[in-house]
Scaffold this active site. Structure first.
Site, PDB file in Angstrom:
ATOM      1  N   CYS A  76      31.463  41.308  47.536  1.00  0.00           N
ATOM      2  CA  CYS A  76      31.868  39.974  47.078  1.00  0.00           C
ATOM      3  C   CYS A  76      33.031  40.068  46.081  1.00  0.00           C
ATOM      4  O   CYS A  76      32.864  40.579  44.973  1.00  0.00           O
ATOM      5  CB  CYS A  76      30.651  39.286  46.448  1.00  0.00           C
ATOM      6  SG  CYS A  76      31.013  37.753  45.593  1.00  0.00           S
ATOM      7  N   CYS A  79      32.496  38.196  42.785  1.00  0.00           N
ATOM      8  CA  CYS A  79      31.502  38.925  41.975  1.00  0.00           C
ATOM      9  C   CYS A  79      32.190  40.041  41.181  1.00  0.00           C
ATOM     10  O   CYS A  79      31.865  40.272  40.011  1.00  0.00           O
ATOM     11  CB  CYS A  79      30.424  39.551  42.865  1.00  0.00           C
ATOM     12  SG  CYS A  79      29.460  38.366  43.816  1.00  0.00           S
TER      13      CYS A  79
END
Length: 135
Positions: A76, A79
């Site tokens: 991600c 993230c």
């Protein structure tokens, strides 16, 4: 995307401050001596650790210190951008802990807390989720 990151940074700081304030209020409301609040023996935050399904209850739900939980995945991109910001905030604040949960390895935790987007950040205090945001 600097605007989005700035907004998320504001949410993170607000969540960290809210958790820190709840912790102080909870300690005072239990009528502990004021010296206990500032004692060297008082539980300290600022710790960052990985959590699994096996350690979640002990490290997050039973923690005497408010804990921010970062639900993330290694693939991600957002993230990877948010992670260092949260870590710095927790280290600088020192009143809350940060638990990082890789949702690919801990699917049941992600399901239990209805994580549908990443990154999702949830604040826990006294074993209950009290604040959350999706970055």
């Amino acid at each position: 995307m600097p605007g989005v990151l700035a907004i998320n940074r504001q949410r993170l700081f607000a969540t960290t401050a809210a958790l820190a304030n709840r912790s102080a209020v909870a300690r005072v409301s239990r009528q502990q001596p004021i010296s206990r609040l500032y004692s060297d023996n008082a539980p300290k935050g600022g710790q960052i650790f990985e959590v699994t399904e096996k350690t979640f209850e002990e490290k997050v739900l039973q923690s005497p210190i408010p804990t921010i939980v970062d639900f993330y995945a290694s693939w991600c991109g957002p993230c990877k951008m948010l992670g260092p910001i949260i870590e710095k905030s927790v280290k600088d604040n020192g009143k809350v802990n940060l638990a990082k949960i890789n949702v690919d390895e801990n699917l049941s935790l992600a399901s239990d807390y209805s994580i549908t987007s990443l990154p999702t950040v949830v604040g826990f205090h006294n074993g209950e989720p009290v604040a959350a945001f999706v970055a």
